[in-house]
Write an enzyme that holds these catalytic residues in place. Structure first.
Site, PDB file in Angstrom:
ATOM      1  N   LYS A 105       0.838  -0.938   0.261  1.00  0.00           N
ATOM      2  CA  LYS A 105      -0.063  -0.398   0.207  1.00  0.00           C
ATOM      3  C   LYS A 105       0.818   1.354  -0.473  1.00  0.00           C
ATOM      4  CE  LYS A 105      -1.789   2.822   2.860  1.00  0.00           C
ATOM      5  NZ  LYS A 105      -1.898   4.040   2.056  1.00  0.00           N
ATOM      6  N   GLU A 109       9.151   1.045  11.887  1.00  0.00           N
ATOM      7  CA  GLU A 109      10.001   1.739  11.282  1.00  0.00           C
ATOM      8  C   GLU A 109       9.653   3.220  11.565  1.00  0.00           C
ATOM      9  OE1 GLU A 109      12.147   4.721  11.022  1.00  0.00           O
ATOM     10  OE2 GLU A 109      11.976   3.965   9.346  1.00  0.00           O
TER      11      GLU A 109
END
Length: 487
Positions: free
Chosen positions: A184, A259
């Site tokens: 995505k 992250e």
């Protein structure tokens, strides 16, 4: 989109208003425009994946993955190498998409392409690594083996600030280790972070059904995270959004690699090379308009040299031209959106109102925010406490090495740092005390390498690492088997 020397690539007729899921197809969520931050010009239109599109993609990916996992590792590696060849062949067009879609200068586009190539090459090498062990048997007689197997379907939710690099960093190792991927891309960069990736792997001959590119907003992302076929989610973005991803994935007991943000320090000791440290500091805070999780959000400078360091940093800032990144000599393009520009402005203005002083920059022109240097920054100010994600360098003085460590660690984040000193042993002692997943001596804070375990501590991540052999741990899981000759 302006044509390049090789023509406009990828051909918009193939993908305009569509998603990539078992080939290019109409989406159930309508379409969205893609606009250039520097000019406002409409560049393209992509499809938006509805939850039903994600569900269909998850089912297709799960079916395709089973055969892919049985494919010879060298064949999987060859697909990545062919994708790398396609990226080199189309590098001019890919660079232009990165520049116009994300607002980075051409050098930033070149960096992403080079880093993407490195990720593909590094990932291809994983195919030949041993992935198993012969264990000491639990009792005399049986043989005992353990080996790593693919997870199945991996969901990748990609950011806008390095869309090509971050896509390759996750999907290249995931694919070569036998997984399928639902990608995505961010709504700001669905072409350079999505369409381009799909076309590269199409040209590389990746079997159908293994890669799905599903542009969209939070609803699409939520559908990827919660899809029952998705075994793992790789998310790169803000800490706030990362927490939401982790909560949603936790309900499905999925593996999550996060992250997230950073409030990273450059520590400049009294014996540092001031000009070199200031150049590294400028690159760390101002590169790509400061829109990187690894950007330097604090310049901690020994009080004995804080004045000459600040003067050198101001000189660096004043020399950087701001404007349309396609113009010759421009060093900083626009920030990604009005929302981001307003947030940078708020942080600077509130800090100035609390007593900070603007020494360079500090006033935006639309989406264009100049390199900004602040001093008299106190530890209660937004410029000290918040991730700015803009080209702002707050300078804070310290007196002792112990104080420098204490100030640097005064944050919930723990992504990266840099320490500058002519004495590497002294710098290393400080580096070992910093609560960060990465640290660099006499260099920038913003570093990346395909073979390095990239990730942070605290609010910067969940302890996951991507890069090099760490990818084996992230994208596979252990299976144990014993063999007894007779029951």
């Amino acid at each position: 989109m302006t044509a390049t020397s090789e023509g406009t690539w990828p051909d918009a007729a193939d993908w305009t208003g569509k998603i990539y899921s078992g080939g290019w197809r109409q989406s159930g969520g309508g379409t969205q425009p893609v606009n250039e931050p520097a000019t406002g010009e409409r560049l393209a239109e992509v499809g938006v994946a509805a939850p039903a599109d994600v569900a269909r993609a998850g089912a297709l990916a799960a079916r395709a993955q089973r055969a892919w996992a049985e494919t010879a590792p060298q064949e999987r590696a060859e697909v990545l190498l062919r994708a790398a060849r396609a990226l080199r062949d189309h590098s001019g067009a890919v660079r232009e998409w990165i520049v116009r879609e994300s607002g980075g200068v051409p050098a930033k586009g070149d960096y992403e392409i080079a880093a993407g190539l490195a990720q593909l090459a590094q990932a291809a090498g994983l195919a030949s690594l041993p992935r198993g062990e012969i264990l000491s048997p639990p009792a005399p007689g049986p043989a005992s083996y353990a080996w790593r197997v693919p997870l199945g379907v991996v969901g990748v939710i990609n950011p806008w600030n390095a869309p090509l690099l971050f896509a390759m960093r996750a999907l290249a190792p995931a694919l070569v280790l036998g997984n399928a991927v639902l990608l995505k891309p961010d709504p700001h960069t669905p072409v350079s972070g999505g369409v381009v990736v799909a076309r590269l792997f199409e040209e590389a001959g990746l079997p159908e059904g293994l890669l799905h590119v599903l542009p969209g907003g939070p609803g699409t992302g939520a559908a990827v995270v919660t899809d029952p076929h998705v075994a793992m989610v790789v998310f790169t973005g803000s800490t706030e959004a990362g927490r939401a991803v982790a909560r949603a994935a936790g309900d499905g007991l999925k593996r999550v690699a996060l992250e997230l943000g950073g409030k990273n320090s450059i520590v400049v000791l009294d014996d540092a090379d001031i000009d070199a440290a200031a150049a590294a500091g400028a690159m760390s805070s101002f590169g790509y308009q400061g829109q990187a999780c690894v950007a330097a959000g604090r310049h901690l400078v020994h009080a004995d040299i804080v004045e000459p360091y600040t003067e050198a940093l101001i000189g660096q800032a004043d020399a950087l031209r701001v404007g349309d990144p396609r113009e010759e000599g421009v060093a900083l393009g626009p920030v990604i959106s009005e929302r981001q520009a307003a947030n940078i402005e708020r942080i600077v203005d509130e800090s100035v109102a609390a007593g900070a002083r603007v020494l360079a920059g500090g006033r935006r022109d639309g989406l264009f925010y100049p390199p900004t240097v602040l001093d008299h920054v106190e530890r209660t100010m937004p410029a000290f406490t918040e991730e700015i994600f803009g080209p702002v360098a707050p300078v804070v003085a310290f007196r002792t090495d112990t104080e420098a460590v204490e100030i640097a660690n005064d944050t919930a984040y723990g992504l990266t740092a840099a320490v500058h000193s002519r004495s590497v042993p002294r710098a290393a002692v400080i580096a070992e005390q910093l609560r960060t997943g990465m640290v660099h001596l006499n260099d920038v804070s913003a570093k990346d390498a395909a073979n390095a375990p990239f990730g942070g501590m605290g609010a910067s991540g969940n302890g996951s690492r991507i890069g090099g052999t760490a990818n084996l741990e992230q994208f596979t899981q252990w299976r144990w088997m014993t063999v007894t000759e007779g029951a």
